[in-house]
Design an enzyme around this catalytic site. Structure first.
Site, mmCIF file in Angstrom:
data_model
loop_
_atom_site.group_PDB
_atom_site.id
_atom_site.type_symbol
_atom_site.label_atom_id
_atom_site.label_comp_id
_atom_site.label_asym_id
_atom_site.label_seq_id
_atom_site.Cartn_x
_atom_site.Cartn_y
_atom_site.Cartn_z
ATOM 1 N N GLU A 408 0.889 -1.245 -0.057
ATOM 2 C CA GLU A 408 0.089 0.124 -0.026
ATOM 3 C C GLU A 408 0.802 1.268 -0.012
ATOM 4 O O GLU A 408 0.638 2.298 0.869
ATOM 5 C CB GLU A 408 -0.914 -0.173 1.160
ATOM 6 C CG GLU A 408 -2.011 -1.021 1.081
ATOM 7 C CD GLU A 408 -3.237 -0.808 1.641
ATOM 8 O OE1 GLU A 408 -3.461 0.330 2.222
ATOM 9 O OE2 GLU A 408 -4.058 -1.912 1.849
HETATM 10 C C1 LIG Z 1 1.933 -9.457 0.568
HETATM 11 C C2 LIG Z 1 1.508 -8.483 -0.430
HETATM 12 C C3 LIG Z 1 0.138 -8.122 -0.566
HETATM 13 C C4 LIG Z 1 -0.235 -7.134 -1.560
HETATM 14 N N1 LIG Z 1 -1.350 -6.837 -1.584
HETATM 15 C C5 LIG Z 1 -1.844 -6.211 -2.828
HETATM 16 C C6 LIG Z 1 -3.176 -5.912 -3.282
HETATM 17 O O1 LIG Z 1 -3.998 -6.605 -2.593
HETATM 18 N N2 LIG Z 1 -3.455 -5.212 -4.360
HETATM 19 C C7 LIG Z 1 -2.380 -4.792 -5.089
HETATM 20 O O2 LIG Z 1 -2.690 -4.181 -5.969
HETATM 21 N N3 LIG Z 1 -1.099 -4.869 -4.632
HETATM 22 C C8 LIG Z 1 -0.799 -5.437 -3.594
HETATM 23 N N4 LIG Z 1 0.604 -5.767 -3.376
HETATM 24 C C9 LIG Z 1 1.549 -4.854 -4.020
HETATM 25 C C10 LIG Z 1 2.106 -3.954 -3.306
HETATM 26 O O3 LIG Z 1 1.282 -2.651 -3.057
HETATM 27 C C11 LIG Z 1 3.650 -3.745 -3.923
HETATM 28 O O4 LIG Z 1 4.425 -4.592 -3.479
HETATM 29 C C12 LIG Z 1 4.113 -2.121 -3.358
HETATM 30 O O5 LIG Z 1 3.244 -1.294 -3.995
HETATM 31 C C13 LIG Z 1 5.718 -1.886 -3.847
HETATM 32 O O6 LIG Z 1 5.546 -2.073 -5.138
HETATM 33 P P1 LIG Z 1 6.889 -3.529 -5.824
HETATM 34 O O7 LIG Z 1 6.672 -4.405 -4.683
HETATM 35 O O8 LIG Z 1 6.790 -3.629 -7.113
HETATM 36 O O9 LIG Z 1 8.258 -2.451 -5.290
HETATM 37 P P2 LIG Z 1 8.916 -1.696 -6.085
HETATM 38 O O10 LIG Z 1 8.027 -0.481 -6.738
HETATM 39 O O11 LIG Z 1 10.031 -2.234 -7.088
HETATM 40 O O12 LIG Z 1 9.806 -0.712 -5.222
HETATM 41 C C14 LIG Z 1 11.024 -1.348 -4.514
HETATM 42 C C15 LIG Z 1 11.716 -0.580 -3.491
HETATM 43 O O13 LIG Z 1 12.244 0.609 -4.349
HETATM 44 C C16 LIG Z 1 12.241 1.639 -3.690
HETATM 45 N N5 LIG Z 1 11.468 2.797 -4.436
HETATM 46 C C17 LIG Z 1 10.599 2.288 -5.375
HETATM 47 N N6 LIG Z 1 10.459 3.638 -5.993
HETATM 48 C C18 LIG Z 1 11.235 4.502 -5.526
HETATM 49 C C19 LIG Z 1 11.220 5.984 -5.632
HETATM 50 N N7 LIG Z 1 10.457 6.603 -6.509
HETATM 51 N N8 LIG Z 1 12.157 6.643 -4.728
HETATM 52 C C20 LIG Z 1 12.870 5.888 -3.941
HETATM 53 N N9 LIG Z 1 12.667 4.702 -3.733
HETATM 54 C C21 LIG Z 1 11.912 3.986 -4.462
HETATM 55 C C22 LIG Z 1 11.395 1.472 -2.472
HETATM 56 O O14 LIG Z 1 12.374 1.073 -1.581
HETATM 57 C C23 LIG Z 1 10.744 0.135 -2.599
HETATM 58 O O15 LIG Z 1 10.726 -0.629 -1.293
HETATM 59 C C24 LIG Z 1 0.854 -6.577 -2.322
HETATM 60 C C25 LIG Z 1 2.320 -7.074 -2.204
HETATM 61 C C26 LIG Z 1 2.646 -7.954 -1.213
HETATM 62 C C27 LIG Z 1 3.942 -8.084 -0.918
#
Ligand SMILES: Cc1cc2nc3c(=O)[nH]c(=O)nc-3n(C[C@H](O)[C@H](O)[C@H](O)COP(=O)(O)OP(=O)(O)OC[C@H]3O[C@@H](n4cnc5c(N)ncnc54)[C@H](O)[C@@H]3O)c2cc1C
Length: 596
Positions: A408
């Site tokens: 989130e």
């Molecule tokens: C258990 C679980 C349940 C989930 N449930 C849902 C759901 O119900 N519905 C849904 O739609 N999604 C869901 N998600 C997805 C979740 O919202 C995303 O994992 C989250 O938004 C982060 O995206 P990502 O994992 O692709 O990380 P990425 O976008 O790849 O980011 C990885 C890391 O990079 C860094 N980062 C990224 N962008 C920036 C920036 N601009 N500046 C600085 N640092 C940055 C941060 O440290 C971040 O943690 C779920 C995820 C998990 C693991």
């Protein structure tokens, strides 16, 4: 576990919506201009009578249902799934209808009441809270916020009974933090229906949901995003296997795939092309659920740590007598009180229909999520080797809490959002000051008329003559704390102005500085919520009220040190060295040194 009656006594006060909120202005954003909108946080809001009555029953039945389920819940963590009978029991308890209005057969709790229920379920099990929360906070929230009367009457009664469970489908393999880059497509057909194609990943409740809120592009690549209500039973909808996760293992997380799914025209949710805004509004509005859950988790961790510290003897004494153990228990308590005070203040803003609480919601998400993570590791440490053993609840608590800073909205992205939103607000006020000052010279009489409160405060800042006075009687013991927040709100405004003048639009690339001002804003907002809550506990010289004031004082002193450090480091820091170092290591792809 605590007795139900005790739990009600410690229910956080929330939401008497008769407060004198300025619903058009964001309390947190105003901090970036040095302004403390006292009327929006003092006095601390109280829980409405209706919520209190409903919660009395709900808390009781949750305790009755979950007490003694430890072994079953541990099995769910080990197996990585909640059995269908367990989900059925959640339905029968009414936990899927919490936020749905009574007119649609729901319970109609306010946001404050809803967060309190999730805090209760989280005292026992985070996965249970997530199953309920993904349904209510995000899965079907779009229907509540943007649904047509026809859509609401078609789906909400079934969602309230749990006959239908909902999930929120935004994330894709190429679109996580950058959610606006989703590629799932929705092609409009001549009859007004849509054909949906794409795959969503990590969808909570993915495997058990009957209804998905899906975000897709409606005008091809680069086109606008729209939201749709999609039934799981429709041809072309399929879901993947349960993900094998680190924590919150009982909750269902799967991919959800849409292959040529025909969505009728009447299942477009909200306006065509406004889906991204809708997704952000849903996530904002749902954040109190996560915060409530974090607070409930912390309360259990404090109870566990206290029991362990009292019972475990080393060096001939209970470890509770050692200063370093006591410090951990006290810090967990300060963090929990601060998180609780913040989460229910934000719930009050949502329930009062504030226009803009997005920065406050982000602050609550960041602070409560990080506080429960700290608490989980500290409780584990107090338990020592037992804390590391799966037989005990600590390692699961640490695994479960770890998701909060990730999903989130990753906390890094949340901090950038807090910093940039605050600076944008400060920047808009600055341009108002500029035009006011221009007017003063071209038309002095009119000019003074437009010299708004921000300009007056700015002049007061420059001359050292502060104008803001708190419109309430601050207890003597808390005057110093209040003065700290007033001083640092002013300092945040000065720092924001300097950052804007120095870097202008390029400030967007200065992530370390944005994090610093965001952290100052977090300390200010959380600190002021804590102060307000402590004052609301009354003037007793002993007991809960006195301890509440002590907590508020401790938080203010700790916040002062953090804020001073963050502001100092805007001017003197190692940012350039660190950036160079990261560049070198990233180019090499590894750590370069060895002692050989
Ligand atoms: C258990 C679980 C349940 C989930 N449930 C849902 C759901 O119900 N519905 C849904 O739609 N999604 C869901 N998600 C997805 C979740 O919202 C995303 O994992 C989250 O938004 C982060 O995206 P990502 O994992 O692709 O990380 P990425 O976008 O790849 O980011 C990885 C890391 O990079 C860094 N980062 C990224 N962008 C920036 C920036 N601009 N500046 C600085 N640092 C940055 C941060 O440290 C971040 O943690 C779920 C995820 C998990 C693991």
């Amino acid at each position: 576990m605590a007795e139900p009656a005790m739990l009600l006594n410690d229910a956080p006060p929330a939401t008497d919506t008769t407060g004198r909120l300025d619903t058009s202005e964001s309390f947190a954003k105003s901090l970036f201009t040095g302004e403390i909108l006292f009327g929006n946080a003092f006095p601390y809001p109280r829980m409405s009578e209706r919520d209190r009555e409903l919660l009395a029953m709900m808390v009781d039945s949750i305790d009755h249902f979950m007490d003694g389920k430890d072994a079953a819940l541990r099995d769910m963590d080990r197996d990585g799934a909640q059995p269908a009978e367990y989900v059925q029991e959640l339905r029968e308890l009414g936990l899927f209808g919490l936020v749905i209005p009574e007119a649609y057969d729901g319970i109609g709790l306010s946001n404050a009441g809803y967060a309190r229920v999730l805090s209760q379920t989280s005292r026992y099990d985070s996965s249970t809270s997530l199953t309920i929360g993904a349904h209510s906070s995000i899965g079907m929230k779009g229907l509540l916020l943007f649904g047509t009367p026809e859509q609401k009457s078609r789906y909400l009664p079934r969602l309230a009974s749990g006959e239908m469970i909902a999930a929120f489908c935004l994330t894709e393999s190429g679109a996580g933090s950058d959610a606006a880059s989703i590629r799932t497509s929705a092609r409009k057909q001549p009859d007004g229906s849509w054909i949906l194609n794409g795959e969503k990943i990590w969808i909570t409740n993915g495997g058990i949901a009957d209804l998905y809120t899906v975000f897709a592009r409606t005008e091809g690549p680069g086109g606008k995003i729209s939201a749709f209500i999609v039934e799981a039973a429709w041809p072309g909808v399929s879901r993947g296997h349960h993900e094998d996760k680190m924590g919150i293992r009982g909750s269902s997380t799967t991919t959800v795939t849409f292959a040529d799914v025909r969505v009728p025209a009447e299942n477009l949710l909200g306006e065509e092309g406004k889906g991204f805004k809708a997704a952000m509004a849903i996530l904002n509005s749902g954040r109190t659920g996560l915060g409530g859950g974090a607070v409930g988790g912390m309360k259990t961790l404090i109870a566990l740590a206290t029991k362990q510290a009292t019972e475990r003897k080393q060096f001939g004494r209970p470890i509770a007598e050692f200063g370093l153990v006591r410090e951990k228990i006290a810090q967990m308590t300060v963090d929990c009180f601060a998180a609780e005070s913040t989460v229910w203040m934000i719930a009050h803003y949502i329930d009062s229909e504030c226009d803009d609480y997005s920065v406050e919601a982000a602050i609550g998400k960041v602070f409560a999520g990080e506080a429960v993570n700290r608490a989980a590791w500290e409780a584990l440490q107090i338990a020592g080797g037992n804390g590391y053993m799966r037989e005990y609840p600590y390692e699961q608590a640490a695994r479960d809490a770890r998701i909060l800073p990730i999903f989130e909205g990753a906390n890094e992205v949340m901090r950038l959002f807090i910093g940039l939103s605050g600076l944008k607000h400060a920047g808009s006020q600055l341009s108002e000051v500029k035009s006011a000052v221009d007017d003063i010279f071209s038309n002095p009489i009119k000019g003074f008329g437009v010299l708004g409160s921000y300009a007056q405060r700015r002049i007061a800042r420059a001359t050292g003559l502060r104008g803001d006075k708190a419109p309430f009687n601050c207890p003597a013991e808390l005057k110093e704390s209040l003065a700290i927040y007033q001083k640092y709100a002013s300092a945040l405004a000065t720092a924001s102005e300097q950052l804007l003048r120095q870097h202008r639009k390029a400030v967007i690339e200065r992530q370390a500085d944005l994090k610093r001002v965001a952290d100052v804003a977090i300390d200010l907002f959380v600190g002021l919520c804590t102060l307000s809550r402590a004052i609301s506990l009354g003037a007793d010289t002993k007991g809960d009220a006195a301890q509440g004031r002590e907590i508020a004082r401790v938080f203010a002193q700790q916040a002062k040190r953090r804020m001073a450090s963050n502001l100092r480091r805007l001017a003197g820091n190692e940012d350039q060295s660190l950036d160079r170092l990261a560049g070198n290591i990233l180019a090499d792809g590894q750590y370069r040194w060895d002692v050989l």
